[in-house]
Design an enzyme around this catalytic site. Structure first.
Site, PDB file in Angstrom:
ATOM      1  N   THR A 112      -6.223   1.173   0.679  1.00 29.32           N
ATOM      2  CA  THR A 112      -4.869   1.422   1.471  1.00 29.32           C
ATOM      3  C   THR A 112      -5.466   1.989   2.741  1.00 29.32           C
ATOM      4  O   THR A 112      -4.523   1.889   3.896  1.00 29.32           O
ATOM      5  CB  THR A 112      -4.133   2.440   0.794  1.00 29.32           C
ATOM      6  OG1 THR A 112      -4.980   3.584   0.566  1.00 29.32           O
ATOM      7  CG2 THR A 112      -3.501   2.047  -0.332  1.00 29.32           C
ATOM      8  N   GLU A 153      -7.902  10.551  -5.981  1.00 34.14           N
ATOM      9  CA  GLU A 153      -7.366   9.594  -6.813  1.00 34.14           C
ATOM     10  C   GLU A 153      -7.745  10.070  -8.265  1.00 34.14           C
ATOM     11  O   GLU A 153      -8.784  10.729  -8.535  1.00 34.14           O
ATOM     12  CB  GLU A 153      -8.073   8.432  -6.340  1.00 34.14           C
ATOM     13  CG  GLU A 153      -7.666   8.187  -4.903  1.00 34.14           C
ATOM     14  CD  GLU A 153      -6.162   7.859  -4.706  1.00 34.14           C
ATOM     15  OE1 GLU A 153      -5.513   7.093  -5.559  1.00 34.14           O
ATOM     16  OE2 GLU A 153      -5.521   8.646  -3.702  1.00 34.14           O
ATOM     17  N   ARG A 181       0.199  -8.065 -11.676  1.00 34.99           N
ATOM     18  CA  ARG A 181       0.972  -7.561 -12.932  1.00 34.99           C
ATOM     19  C   ARG A 181       2.544  -8.108 -12.963  1.00 34.99           C
ATOM     20  O   ARG A 181       3.161  -7.898 -14.016  1.00 34.99           O
ATOM     21  CB  ARG A 181       0.902  -6.304 -13.237  1.00 34.99           C
ATOM     22  CG  ARG A 181      -0.495  -5.719 -13.935  1.00 34.99           C
ATOM     23  CD  ARG A 181      -0.260  -4.495 -14.365  1.00 34.99           C
ATOM     24  NE  ARG A 181      -0.235  -3.275 -13.348  1.00 34.99           N
ATOM     25  CZ  ARG A 181       0.451  -1.879 -13.621  1.00 34.99           C
ATOM     26  NH1 ARG A 181       1.003  -1.782 -14.391  1.00 34.99           N
ATOM     27  NH2 ARG A 181       0.200  -1.251 -12.385  1.00 34.99           N
TER      28      ARG A 181
HETATM   29  C1  UD1 Z   1      -1.998   4.982  -3.863  1.00 31.95           C
HETATM   30  C2  UD1 Z   1      -2.648   6.221  -3.494  1.00 31.95           C
HETATM   31  C3  UD1 Z   1      -2.378   7.153  -4.551  1.00 31.95           C
HETATM   32  C4  UD1 Z   1      -0.737   7.333  -4.650  1.00 31.95           C
HETATM   33  C5  UD1 Z   1      -0.309   6.089  -5.060  1.00 31.95           C
HETATM   34  C6  UD1 Z   1       1.179   6.176  -4.912  1.00 31.95           C
HETATM   35  C7  UD1 Z   1      -4.699   5.539  -1.959  1.00 31.95           C
HETATM   36  C8  UD1 Z   1      -5.982   5.361  -2.013  1.00 31.95           C
HETATM   37  N1  UD1 Z   1      -3.926   6.085  -3.281  1.00 31.95           N
HETATM   38  O1  UD1 Z   1      -2.634   4.499  -5.245  1.00 31.95           O
HETATM   39  O2  UD1 Z   1      -2.816   8.709  -4.012  1.00 31.95           O
HETATM   40  O3  UD1 Z   1      -0.560   8.369  -5.772  1.00 31.95           O
HETATM   41  O4  UD1 Z   1      -0.492   5.030  -4.144  1.00 31.95           O
HETATM   42  O5  UD1 Z   1       1.693   4.830  -5.633  1.00 31.95           O
HETATM   43  O6  UD1 Z   1      -3.980   5.248  -1.202  1.00 31.95           O
HETATM   44  N2  UD1 Z   1      -2.130  -1.938  -0.490  1.00 31.95           N
HETATM   45  C9  UD1 Z   1      -2.708  -3.028   0.557  1.00 31.95           C
HETATM   46  N3  UD1 Z   1      -4.026  -3.069   0.668  1.00 31.95           N
HETATM   47  C10 UD1 Z   1      -4.975  -2.470   0.013  1.00 31.95           C
HETATM   48  C11 UD1 Z   1      -4.503  -1.959  -0.945  1.00 31.95           C
HETATM   49  C12 UD1 Z   1      -3.219  -1.576  -1.252  1.00 31.95           C
HETATM   50  O7  UD1 Z   1      -2.019  -3.259   1.267  1.00 31.95           O
HETATM   51  O8  UD1 Z   1      -5.986  -3.201   0.148  1.00 31.95           O
HETATM   52  C13 UD1 Z   1      -0.822  -1.713  -0.540  1.00 31.95           C
HETATM   53  C14 UD1 Z   1      -0.324  -2.264  -1.976  1.00 31.95           C
HETATM   54  O9  UD1 Z   1       0.404  -3.535  -1.760  1.00 31.95           O
HETATM   55  C15 UD1 Z   1       0.716  -1.239  -2.179  1.00 31.95           C
HETATM   56  C16 UD1 Z   1       0.420   0.138  -1.496  1.00 31.95           C
HETATM   57  O10 UD1 Z   1      -0.811  -0.317  -0.540  1.00 31.95           O
HETATM   58  O11 UD1 Z   1       2.025  -1.532  -1.542  1.00 31.95           O
HETATM   59  C17 UD1 Z   1      -0.260   0.940  -2.520  1.00 31.95           C
HETATM   60  O12 UD1 Z   1      -1.463   0.299  -3.249  1.00 31.95           O
HETATM   61  P1  UD1 Z   1      -1.535   0.688  -4.790  1.00 31.95           P
HETATM   62  O13 UD1 Z   1      -2.631  -0.180  -5.241  1.00 31.95           O
HETATM   63  O14 UD1 Z   1      -0.199   0.228  -5.529  1.00 31.95           O
HETATM   64  O15 UD1 Z   1      -1.872   2.377  -4.837  1.00 31.95           O
HETATM   65  P2  UD1 Z   1      -2.978   3.033  -5.617  1.00 31.95           P
HETATM   66  O16 UD1 Z   1      -4.300   2.519  -4.682  1.00 31.95           O
HETATM   67  O17 UD1 Z   1      -2.918   2.856  -6.801  1.00 31.95           O
END
Ligand code: UD1
Ligand code: CA
Length: 456
Positions: free
Chosen positions: A78, A150, A14
């Site tokens: 995550t 989630e 985004r």
């Molecule tokens: C996650 C949380 C959610 C929380 C939110 C806060 C999980 C499943 N959910 O949501 O409960 O309210 O953050 O912002 O954890 N990332 C990786 N690899 C991946 C996926 C993500 O490195 O495979 C990193 C992203 O770059 C980011 C962070 O993890 O820095 C969070 O990922 P993002 O997708 O923004 O969070 P959500 O899954 O939406």
């Protein structure tokens, strides 16, 4: 002591940019550099960054001897991200998980989270939001925190919960490893959710506790340019507030940008639209006019910087007056009581106490003594197209307007250069040196008359 894992593998689609999301800046410093700086302030035993496919640019930008890099490819959530860091984690100390795109968390907030976790609890950084949409919700029972659900997996009832998980937690490391190994991806997004470790901790009778940030922007993440700009404003507003609380007078706290570190003495006044970059020090009583850009500079007590000045790697003494429209380039050292006026450019120049250059001059690679007057239009010709050379002007010299000093050249103490002098040899102390042809008046001269072409 702790391990810290920073998740930074997300693509950041985004942002609509070729630059990886975590390399975008807040106040001149990338998101991930900010998270790293905060992490380092906690003195971690291990510091691991999870980066994604194509994230070599991130590694190149921020690699350092104290960092371990773990690639996550493909990105399966995550929980899967933290799994990639597992080999680096020391079981003897707890592990903190941070997000590479959440740049402004205070170290004090993370310390409170660590204190809540101790050595054997799972501690979540949570915050109550008016609009919790999109976030994981903290599900509590009378016994305490039960799990995180989630947004996409939540029931209508759970969607009403305002307390959300910030993405930051601290867990006992050996247990974290077993919980991660037991994660499944049977959920709405088919991802391995780090947040599922909470229910596992509850099942294993590990206490789950929460801590909270002082300000909600501390846990705001960046997913778009709009959010980046919003967070930049939150950051700047907070700095402005801190400055005013310390006694600095700001004409408008919303029209000030600090991209670095600004130190102010007492009774400093800053007008609108000023940008500070790098490390800047303003001593007592300094006033900065509107629309100045000041980078890596130190300004002495009582000095006034008038509007529209540009200073970079410069130091200015006390009671000086700079500008309006002055440019002080790297290596400029202005003494006390110096005056620099409009459209004057200085570079690599020591300008002695009480000296003045009030209008339209270029002074580069020069050593100027005290109480020297540089007339309008003076230029140090410091560059012959290949090499730079120095100009030295001793105390009390007077440089007439529109003079060129062809360096290397030396002007002695108390010397005067006549206006329009092109100085190619040293000017002796105490004497008038001038290099223009003698003025003459031609008595018999007449203006040419218009020739009538038709007659001819
Ligand atoms: C996650 C949380 C959610 C929380 C939110 C806060 C999980 C499943 N959910 O949501 O409960 O309210 O953050 O912002 O954890 N990332 C990786 N690899 C991946 C996926 C993500 O490195 O495979 C990193 C992203 O770059 C980011 C962070 O993890 O820095 C969070 O990922 P993002 O997708 O923004 O969070 P959500 O899954 O939406
Ligand atoms: Ca996600």
């Amino acid at each position: 002591l702790i391990n810290i894992v920073i998740m930074a593998a997300g693509q950041g689609k985004r942002m609509r940019s070729d630059l990886p999301k975590v390399l975008h800046p807040i106040a001149g410093r990338s998101l991930l550099a900010r998270v790293l700086a905060t992490a380092r302030s906690l003195n971690p035993k291990k510091l691991v960054v999870i980066y994604g496919h194509g994230g070599d640019q991130v590694k190149a930008a921020l690699d350092a001897p104290d960092l371990a890099w773990a690639i996550q490819s493909p990105q399966l959530g995550t929980g899967h991200a933290v799994m990639q860091g597992v080999p680096f984690l020391d079981d003897a100390v707890p592990t903190m998980v941070l997000n590479g795109d959440v740049p402004l968390t205070r170290a004090s907030t993370l310390k409170a989270l660590l204190a809540a976790a101790g050595n054997d609890k799972l501690a979540l950084l949570t915050v109550a939001l008016d609009n919790p949409s999109g976030y994981g919700r903290i599900v509590r029972s009378p016994k305490g925190i039960e799990k995180i659900v989630e947004h996409k997996d939540a029931s209508a009832e759970q969607l009403k919960i305002k307390e959300i998980y910030s993405g930051i937690l601290v867990a006992p490391t050996a247990k974290l490893k077993t919980w991660l190994a037991a994660l499944s991806n049977t959920n709405e997004q088919n991802e391995y959710y780090l947040t599922d470790i909470v229910a596992q901790a509850v099942a294993a009778n590990v206490p789950v506790v929460a801590a909270h940030p002082t300000d909600s922007w501390e846990t705001d993440g960046v997913n778009s340019k709009v959010q980046l700009a919003q967070l930049e404003r939150a950051y700047q507003q907070n700095l402005a507030k801190e400055l005013m609380e310390a006694g600095v007078m700001l004409a408008d706290p919303a029209r000030l940008d600090i991209r670095g570190d600004l130190q102010c003495g007492k009774d400093v006044a800053i007008d609108v639209n000023v940008v500070f970059e790098g490390s800047v020090t303003l001593a007592d009583g300094v006033s900065i006019g509107a629309n100045c850009v000041i980078k890596n500079a130190s300004i002495g007590a009582g000095t006034r910087i008038e509007p529209f000045c540009h200073l970079e790697e410069a130091t200015v003494g006390a009671q000086a007056r700079i500008g309006p429209y002055a440019r002080l380039r790297p290596g400029t050292q202005m003494g006390d009581n110096t005056h620099v006026g409009n459209f004057v450019e200085m570079k690599n120049t020591h300008f002695g106490d009480g000296s003045k250059a009030n209008h339209l001059a270029y002074v580069g690679d020069a050593r100027i003594g005290a109480n020297v007057n540089i007339g309008a239009g003076t230029i140090t010709c410091n560059y012959d197209g290949v090499n730079k050379a120095m100009t030295t002007i001793d105390d009390d010299a007077f440089i007439g307007s529109d003079s060129q000093l062809v360096a290397p050249v030396h002007v002695g103490k108390g010397a005067t250069l006549g206006a329009g002098t092109t100085l190619t040899k040293d000017a002796p102390a105490g004497k008038l040196t001038i290099s223009r042809s003698k003025q003459q008046t031609i008595d018999s001269w007449k203006r040419p008359a218009k020739i009538n072409k038709e007659k001819a």
